[in-house]
Design a protein around this motif. Structure first.
Motif, PDB file in Angstrom:
ATOM      1  N   ARG A   1      21.560  -7.965  44.462  1.00  0.00           N
ATOM      2  CA  ARG A   1      21.521  -7.105  43.272  1.00  0.00           C
ATOM      3  C   ARG A   1      22.490  -7.672  42.246  1.00  0.00           C
ATOM      4  NH1 ARG A   1      20.404  -0.931  45.092  1.00  0.00           N
ATOM      5  NH2 ARG A   1      19.290  -1.373  47.036  1.00  0.00           N
ATOM      6  N   THR A   2      22.016  -7.832  41.032  1.00  0.00           N
ATOM      7  CA  THR A   2      22.835  -8.400  39.964  1.00  0.00           C
ATOM      8  C   THR A   2      22.989  -7.386  38.836  1.00  0.00           C
ATOM      9  OG1 THR A   2      20.918  -9.366  38.847  1.00  0.00           O
ATOM     10  CG2 THR A   2      22.019 -10.735  40.499  1.00  0.00           C
ATOM     11  N   PRO A   3      23.983  -7.575  37.935  1.00  0.00           N
ATOM     12  CA  PRO A   3      24.170  -6.645  36.810  1.00  0.00           C
ATOM     13  C   PRO A   3      22.952  -6.632  35.878  1.00  0.00           C
ATOM     14  CG  PRO A   3      26.077  -8.086  37.082  1.00  0.00           C
ATOM     15  CD  PRO A   3      25.005  -8.632  37.955  1.00  0.00           C
ATOM     16  N   ILE A   4      22.780  -5.517  35.149  1.00  0.00           N
ATOM     17  CA  ILE A   4      21.649  -5.463  34.218  1.00  0.00           C
ATOM     18  C   ILE A   4      21.999  -6.135  32.891  1.00  0.00           C
ATOM     19  CG2 ILE A   4      20.682  -3.382  35.245  1.00  0.00           C
ATOM     20  CD1 ILE A   4      21.706  -1.879  32.754  1.00  0.00           C
ATOM     21  N   PHE A   5      23.262  -6.526  32.677  1.00  0.00           N
ATOM     22  CA  PHE A   5      23.584  -7.316  31.497  1.00  0.00           C
ATOM     23  C   PHE A   5      24.451  -8.498  31.900  1.00  0.00           C
ATOM     24  CE2 PHE A   5      26.830  -3.999  31.644  1.00  0.00           C
ATOM     25  CZ  PHE A   5      28.013  -4.692  31.442  1.00  0.00           C
ATOM     26  N   GLU A   6      24.313  -9.578  31.139  1.00  0.00           N
ATOM     27  CA  GLU A   6      25.023 -10.825  31.420  1.00  0.00           C
ATOM     28  C   GLU A   6      25.500 -11.406  30.089  1.00  0.00           C
ATOM     29  OE1 GLU A   6      25.364 -12.421  34.416  1.00  0.00           O
ATOM     30  OE2 GLU A   6      23.745 -11.703  35.746  1.00  0.00           O
ATOM     31  N   ASP A   7      26.271 -12.467  30.172  1.00  0.00           N
ATOM     32  CA  ASP A   7      26.612 -13.250  28.990  1.00  0.00           C
ATOM     33  C   ASP A   7      25.312 -13.721  28.347  1.00  0.00           C
ATOM     34  OD1 ASP A   7      27.301 -15.521  27.311  1.00  0.00           O
ATOM     35  OD2 ASP A   7      29.282 -15.440  28.239  1.00  0.00           O
ATOM     36  N   ALA A   8      25.136 -13.444  27.068  1.00  0.00           N
ATOM     37  CA  ALA A   8      23.868 -13.764  26.394  1.00  0.00           C
ATOM     38  C   ALA A   8      23.531 -15.248  26.485  1.00  0.00           C
ATOM     39  CB  ALA A   8      23.927 -13.329  24.934  1.00  0.00           C
ATOM     40  N   SER A   9      24.547 -16.103  26.497  1.00  0.00           N
ATOM     41  CA  SER A   9      24.290 -17.547  26.528  1.00  0.00           C
ATOM     42  C   SER A   9      23.631 -17.980  27.829  1.00  0.00           C
ATOM     43  CB  SER A   9      25.589 -18.325  26.310  1.00  0.00           C
ATOM     44  OG  SER A   9      26.497 -18.099  27.367  1.00  0.00           O
ATOM     45  N   LEU A  10      23.795 -17.190  28.897  1.00  0.00           N
ATOM     46  CA  LEU A  10      23.143 -17.528  30.165  1.00  0.00           C
ATOM     47  C   LEU A  10      21.635 -17.574  29.986  1.00  0.00           C
ATOM     48  CD1 LEU A  10      23.081 -17.867  33.300  1.00  0.00           C
ATOM     49  CD2 LEU A  10      22.997 -15.360  33.430  1.00  0.00           C
ATOM     50  N   PHE A  11      21.078 -16.560  29.326  1.00  0.00           N
ATOM     51  CA  PHE A  11      19.631 -16.519  29.131  1.00  0.00           C
ATOM     52  C   PHE A  11      19.184 -17.524  28.068  1.00  0.00           C
ATOM     53  CE2 PHE A  11      20.823 -12.128  30.442  1.00  0.00           C
ATOM     54  CZ  PHE A  11      20.245 -12.172  31.704  1.00  0.00           C
ATOM     55  N   MET A  12      19.996 -17.707  27.038  1.00  0.00           N
ATOM     56  CA  MET A  12      19.633 -18.680  26.002  1.00  0.00           C
ATOM     57  C   MET A  12      19.551 -20.088  26.578  1.00  0.00           C
ATOM     58  SD  MET A  12      22.015 -17.260  22.884  1.00  0.00           S
ATOM     59  CE  MET A  12      21.829 -15.590  22.247  1.00  0.00           C
ATOM     60  N   ARG A  13      20.460 -20.392  27.481  1.00  0.00           N
ATOM     61  CA  ARG A  13      20.500 -21.728  28.055  1.00  0.00           C
ATOM     62  C   ARG A  13      19.430 -21.932  29.120  1.00  0.00           C
ATOM     63  NH1 ARG A  13      25.911 -24.465  30.766  1.00  0.00           N
ATOM     64  NH2 ARG A  13      24.980 -26.484  31.321  1.00  0.00           N
ATOM     65  N   SER A  14      19.172 -20.911  29.917  1.00  0.00           N
ATOM     66  CA  SER A  14      18.231 -21.059  31.031  1.00  0.00           C
ATOM     67  C   SER A  14      16.782 -20.836  30.611  1.00  0.00           C
ATOM     68  CB  SER A  14      18.595 -20.097  32.163  1.00  0.00           C
ATOM     69  OG  SER A  14      18.544 -18.760  31.708  1.00  0.00           O
ATOM     70  N   VAL A  15      16.552 -19.723  29.928  1.00  0.00           N
ATOM     71  CA  VAL A  15      15.182 -19.389  29.523  1.00  0.00           C
ATOM     72  C   VAL A  15      14.679 -20.344  28.449  1.00  0.00           C
ATOM     73  CG1 VAL A  15      13.749 -17.605  28.466  1.00  0.00           C
ATOM     74  CG2 VAL A  15      15.463 -16.971  30.163  1.00  0.00           C
ATOM     75  N   GLY A  16      15.567 -20.717  27.515  1.00  0.00           N
ATOM     76  CA  GLY A  16      15.188 -21.677  26.475  1.00  0.00           C
ATOM     77  C   GLY A  16      15.278 -21.089  25.089  1.00  0.00           C
ATOM     78  N   GLN A  17      15.929 -21.812  24.179  1.00  0.00           N
ATOM     79  CA  GLN A  17      16.119 -21.331  22.803  1.00  0.00           C
ATOM     80  C   GLN A  17      14.796 -21.141  22.078  1.00  0.00           C
ATOM     81  OE1 GLN A  17      18.773 -20.411  21.215  1.00  0.00           O
ATOM     82  NE2 GLN A  17      20.566 -21.288  22.198  1.00  0.00           N
ATOM     83  N   ALA A  18      13.778 -21.922  22.438  1.00  0.00           N
ATOM     84  CA  ALA A  18      12.514 -21.885  21.697  1.00  0.00           C
ATOM     85  C   ALA A  18      11.488 -20.932  22.311  1.00  0.00           C
ATOM     86  CB  ALA A  18      11.916 -23.293  21.611  1.00  0.00           C
ATOM     87  N   THR A  19      11.905 -20.131  23.278  1.00  0.00           N
ATOM     88  CA  THR A  19      10.969 -19.193  23.893  1.00  0.00           C
ATOM     89  C   THR A  19      10.914 -17.883  23.116  1.00  0.00           C
ATOM     90  OG1 THR A  19      12.703 -18.300  25.329  1.00  0.00           O
ATOM     91  CG2 THR A  19      11.423 -20.153  26.184  1.00  0.00           C
ATOM     92  N   ASP A  20       9.820 -17.153  23.283  1.00  0.00           N
ATOM     93  CA  ASP A  20       9.687 -15.844  22.625  1.00  0.00           C
ATOM     94  C   ASP A  20      10.785 -14.893  23.083  1.00  0.00           C
ATOM     95  OD1 ASP A  20       7.509 -16.741  21.297  1.00  0.00           O
ATOM     96  OD2 ASP A  20       6.030 -15.616  22.443  1.00  0.00           O
ATOM     97  N   ILE A  21      11.158 -14.983  24.362  1.00  0.00           N
ATOM     98  CA  ILE A  21      12.167 -14.069  24.890  1.00  0.00           C
ATOM     99  C   ILE A  21      13.469 -14.199  24.111  1.00  0.00           C
ATOM    100  CG2 ILE A  21      13.654 -13.622  26.884  1.00  0.00           C
ATOM    101  CD1 ILE A  21      11.285 -14.207  28.682  1.00  0.00           C
ATOM    102  N   VAL A  22      13.943 -15.426  23.941  1.00  0.00           N
ATOM    103  CA  VAL A  22      15.224 -15.640  23.257  1.00  0.00           C
ATOM    104  C   VAL A  22      15.088 -15.406  21.763  1.00  0.00           C
ATOM    105  CG1 VAL A  22      16.953 -17.380  22.654  1.00  0.00           C
ATOM    106  CG2 VAL A  22      16.154 -17.174  25.021  1.00  0.00           C
ATOM    107  N   GLU A  23      13.998 -15.870  21.180  1.00  0.00           N
ATOM    108  CA  GLU A  23      13.851 -15.788  19.722  1.00  0.00           C
ATOM    109  C   GLU A  23      13.565 -14.370  19.226  1.00  0.00           C
ATOM    110  OE1 GLU A  23      12.324 -20.249  18.468  1.00  0.00           O
ATOM    111  OE2 GLU A  23      10.853 -18.653  18.679  1.00  0.00           O
ATOM    112  N   LYS A  24      12.812 -13.591  20.028  1.00  0.00           N
ATOM    113  CA  LYS A  24      12.342 -12.323  19.478  1.00  0.00           C
ATOM    114  C   LYS A  24      12.551 -11.103  20.366  1.00  0.00           C
ATOM    115  CE  LYS A  24       8.095 -13.859  18.872  1.00  0.00           C
ATOM    116  NZ  LYS A  24       6.677 -13.937  18.435  1.00  0.00           N
TER     117      LYS A  24
END
Length: 414
Positions: free
Chosen positions: A40-63
């Motif tokens: 079980r992990t926290p429901i919030f994280e450092d935002a840069s974790l998702f930006m770096r892993s998911v990808g800056q050019a993805t819909d998730i990060v951009e929008k």
């Protein structure tokens, strides 16, 4: 002021809550049979974790990400997906060293700011699994079959398994250049595709607007290196060995940057939506990119709300057997303490002997008539009535709420 749930969120109760609980229960049973353990992990994280892993050019990060600052100005994000958080946990707790062949599963809320529609919410639930340390095609096939078994456990067996290979860091750059060249000369691309052309050209293949506009689009299969070809052929062979019917879908790319080689989606004939019920793939570089050891990985997640829609359409909820409801009533207010003690003992005995019952009452300050009306309202099957004369003889009355018959019973024998 009449408050309502925020747009894109929903309250889960009644039969739907029972369905979600069943899905979570079945998934835990299946995960454990396949050797996965819960995390079980926290429901919030450092935002840069998702930006770096998911990808800056993805819909998730951009929008779609919900990003906010805490009181010290740290930029945090509500988790939009589960994999990045699990990889972070894996590295932080050195599981990439202590448990290099780890198998983990999770469930919980995710958050994405997107247009709400049937089965898709801004706060939604996912159940997923990650398999670390195994680069074999067998891990890919195992995860796909696991997802298939999980859906079958809630009655969804008419499914379509779509698979594809996205290649690796050796062969994908050539395919990427070819796509950019091909679509650069195309006319009439939607705004999203114009934006993706330079940053994430693979996403043009599954665009909901532009899909079908173009013919003779380059195929990833023509650019796979020998290693990726052999890997994908092995995955297909293993799926065939367990009678998993699949379709090779050249346009299947998934929306996250970290995927390599095998990706898959499982769609159902039970819903009109084209959205996948479960999806995932291999991400062999992500652990190392986020600061861990070089660790191959394969995972998937399913959307609980979408799965529940599909399960409902195949009659899952029709088979629910509600617990037997027992109501404790009092004909005389002075018997309340004794009835209360009896109710608690009944619950505890039910727990001890694994009896599937629910106990309601007693209710103080209401007439027996109103208590019986309440028993009918909650659809109790039986009402145990504490009345003065019977109680003095060590007995209670048991009313059958369906046929309205009544018998006496000795309290100690109950």
């Amino acid at each position: 002021m009449n408050y309502r749930a925020p747009r894109g969120t929903h309250d889960i109760f009644g039969i739907n809550a029972l369905g979600m609980s069943l899905l979570e229960q079945k998934s835990k049973e299946i995960f454990k049979k396949y050797g996965f353990e819960e995390i079980r992990t926290p429901i919030f994280e450092d935002a840069s974790l998702f930006m770096r892993s998911v990808g800056q050019a993805t819909d998730i990060v951009e929008k779609e990400m919900y990003v906010f600052e805490d009181r010290k100005g740290r930029k945090l994000a509500l988790r939009p997906e589960g994999t990045a958080s699990l990889v972070r946990a894996c590295i932080e707790h050195r599981m990439d060293i202590s448990n290099p062949a780890g198998k983990f599963f999770y469930s919980g809320e995710m958050f994405r700011y997107e247009r709400p529609q049937a089965g898709r919410y801004r706060q939604f639930h996912q159940i997923g699994a990650e398999y670390y340390g195994n680069s074999s095609p067998a891990a890919d096939a195992e995860v796909i079959v696991l997802a298939q078994d999980l859906l079958a456990a809630v009655g969804i067996d008419k499914i379509n398994v779509h698979i594809n290979s996205l290649g690796c860091e050796k062969c994908r750059p050539f395919f990427r250049k070819t796509l950019i060249k091909y679509f650069s000369s195309a006319q009439g691309l939607c705004d999203d595709c114009e934006r993706r052309l330079k940053n994430n050209p693979l996403r043009l293949l599954d665009c909901k607007i532009d899909a079908g506009k173009f013919i003779e689009v380059p195929q990833m299969a023509d650019y796979l290196c020998e290693g990726c070809k052999d890997n994908f052929n092995s995955v297909k062979s293993l799926l065939k060995s367990v009678d998993c019917v699949y379709t090779v879908d050249e346009k299947l790319v998934r929306g996250l940057d970290y995927y390599t080689r095998t990706v898959f989606e499982i769609r159902s004939d039970s819903t009109s939506s084209q959205d996948a019920l479960a999806a995932g793939g291999r991400y062999d570089n992500l652990v190392k990119e986020l600061g861990g050891h070089d660790t191959p990985a394969m995972g998937f997640a399913l959307g609980s709300e979408r799965v529940m829609l599909a399960a409902q359409s195949v009659g899952l909820f029709n088979n629910f057997k509600d617990t037997e409801k027992i109501f404790i009533a009092i004909a005389d207010q002075e018997l309340f303490n004794g009835a209360f003690a009896f109710a608690v003992k009944t619950v505890r005995n039910g727990l001890s002997f694994n009896k599937d019952i629910s106990v309601f009452g007693p209710i103080n300050g209401k007439s027996l008539t109103n208590q019986l009306k309440y028993a009918d309202k909650i659809q109790a099957s039986k009402t145990i009535v504490f009345a003065k004369t019977e109680f003095e003889n060590g007995k209670v009355l048991i009313k059958n709420m369906k046929d309205k018959t009544q018998i006496e019973a000795v309290i100690n024998e109950l």
